[in-house]
Motif scaffolding. Structure first.
Motif, short mmCIF file in Angstrom:
data_model
loop_
_atom_site.label_atom_id
_atom_site.label_comp_id
_atom_site.label_asym_id
_atom_site.label_seq_id
_atom_site.Cartn_x
_atom_site.Cartn_y
_atom_site.Cartn_z
N ALA A 167 0.81 -1.22 0.00
CA ALA A 167 0.00 0.00 0.00
C ALA A 167 0.85 1.28 0.00
O ALA A 167 0.31 2.38 0.12
CB ALA A 167 -0.92 0.01 1.22
N ILE A 168 2.17 1.15 -0.16
CA ILE A 168 3.05 2.33 -0.13
C ILE A 168 2.71 3.27 -1.29
O ILE A 168 2.55 2.85 -2.43
CB ILE A 168 4.53 1.91 -0.23
CG1 ILE A 168 4.98 1.20 1.05
CG2 ILE A 168 5.42 3.14 -0.48
CD1 ILE A 168 6.40 0.67 0.97
N THR A 169 2.60 4.55 -0.97
CA THR A 169 2.52 5.60 -1.97
C THR A 169 3.48 6.71 -1.55
O THR A 169 3.71 6.92 -0.36
CB THR A 169 1.10 6.18 -2.11
OG1 THR A 169 0.68 6.70 -0.85
CG2 THR A 169 0.11 5.12 -2.58
N VAL A 170 4.04 7.39 -2.52
CA VAL A 170 4.95 8.50 -2.23
C VAL A 170 4.58 9.68 -3.11
O VAL A 170 4.05 9.51 -4.22
CB VAL A 170 6.42 8.10 -2.47
CG1 VAL A 170 6.86 7.05 -1.47
CG2 VAL A 170 6.63 7.59 -3.88
N ALA A 219 13.35 10.04 -7.80
CA ALA A 219 12.98 10.52 -6.46
C ALA A 219 11.87 9.65 -5.87
O ALA A 219 11.90 9.30 -4.67
CB ALA A 219 12.54 11.98 -6.53
N ALA A 220 10.89 9.29 -6.69
CA ALA A 220 9.78 8.46 -6.20
C ALA A 220 10.28 7.07 -5.83
O ALA A 220 9.89 6.50 -4.80
CB ALA A 220 8.68 8.36 -7.26
N CYS A 221 11.14 6.49 -6.64
CA CYS A 221 11.68 5.17 -6.36
C CYS A 221 12.51 5.17 -5.08
O CYS A 221 12.42 4.25 -4.25
CB CYS A 221 12.54 4.71 -7.54
SG CYS A 221 13.10 3.00 -7.41
N LYS A 222 13.31 6.22 -4.90
CA LYS A 222 14.12 6.33 -3.68
C LYS A 222 13.24 6.48 -2.45
O LYS A 222 13.46 5.81 -1.42
CB LYS A 222 15.06 7.53 -3.80
CG LYS A 222 15.97 7.71 -2.60
CD LYS A 222 16.92 8.89 -2.80
CE LYS A 222 17.83 9.05 -1.59
NZ LYS A 222 18.76 10.20 -1.76
N ALA A 223 12.21 7.34 -2.52
CA ALA A 223 11.31 7.55 -1.38
C ALA A 223 10.57 6.27 -1.03
O ALA A 223 10.39 5.93 0.15
CB ALA A 223 10.33 8.68 -1.69
N ALA A 224 10.13 5.53 -2.06
CA ALA A 224 9.41 4.29 -1.82
C ALA A 224 10.33 3.25 -1.18
O ALA A 224 9.94 2.50 -0.28
CB ALA A 224 8.83 3.74 -3.12
#
Length: 236
Positions: A167-170, A219-224
């Motif tokens: 359920a992860i979203t960033v 950035a999204a991949c790193k945050a996730a």
């Protein structure tokens, strides 16, 4: 209106309230009346039972006094005339209220118990709250070992962790990306082959479609990935 109530009105006497029995309460339960109506009827039935019991109790006290006088006289006679004894009566049985009748009308509630984590073996039981008019049903439990409980907790933690990761979203620059493991793989694969100035079409977490740049995907991949690491490191 009954004939008795009509005569009471004519004679300017207060009409007697109709008697509510436990059978009446069971009828309301069977007909699925609202619980408030059932409780009201049950309260009236209990009050009637209590009034009847109080009357019986008062009569019992008087009867006991009368019988005790007979007992005392018989015992005195028997002490003086052992060869011609008189029968000695027993005191009348004290009236009691059969709580099973009213309790059979209580609202039932099942107590929630985590049966996989219990530490004591207990049979199923029903606990009555006579003030709230509720019967609490407790399930039978087992005496699980500490090792078993630890295994159950660990398995539940892993299952919940998998749900949380899925359920992860960033959010990056106002865009909300799916961040589960598959989404991370897709973002990383896309970013590897993209130029810094290139953009690609991407489906966001809300299923809307837009174009995103390589830097946004990175950035999204790193945050996730950081969020997944936090979830994995948040152990028991």
């Amino acid at each position: 209106m009954t004939q008795e109530q009509i005569e009471a009105v004519i004679n300017d006497e207060p009409a007697q309230q109709p008697v509510v029995t436990y059978q009446d309460v069971h009828t309301k339960i069977a007909l699925r009346h609202p619980q408030t109506q059932i409780n009201e009827a049950l309260t009236v039935a209990i009050a009637h039972e209590q009034t009847t019991f109080n009357d019986a109790q008062a009569k019992w006290v008087i009867e006991c006094e009368q019988v005790q006088q007979v007992i005392d006289a018989a015992q005195l006679h028997n002490a003086a005339n052992p060869e011609e004894p008189k029968p000695v009566p027993e005191l009348p049985a004290e009236p009691v209220i059969d709580l099973a009748l009213r309790r059979a009308c209580y609202n039932s509630e099942h107590v929630a118990v985590d049966l996989a984590l219990t530490t004591e073996a207990e049979p199923a039981k029903v606990v009555f709250d006579d003030d709230a008019l509720i019967a609490y049903h407790h399930p039978a439990t087992e005496a699980h070992s500490a090792e078993h409980i630890e295994q159950v907790k660990r398995a539940r933690f892993k299952a919940q962790r998998a749900i949380d990761v899925a359920a992860i979203t960033v959010e990056v620059e106002g865009l909300v990306f799916d961040g589960d493991e598959m989404a991370q793989t897709r973002m990383a694969r896309a970013a590897v082959v993209m130029d810094d100035t290139e953009s690609v079409s991407w489906v966001l977490a809300d299923n809307s479609q837009t174009r995103v740049k390589k830097a946004q995907l990175v950035a999204a991949c790193k945050a996730a990935g950081l969020e997944q690491t936090r979830l994995w490191m948040n152990d028991l």
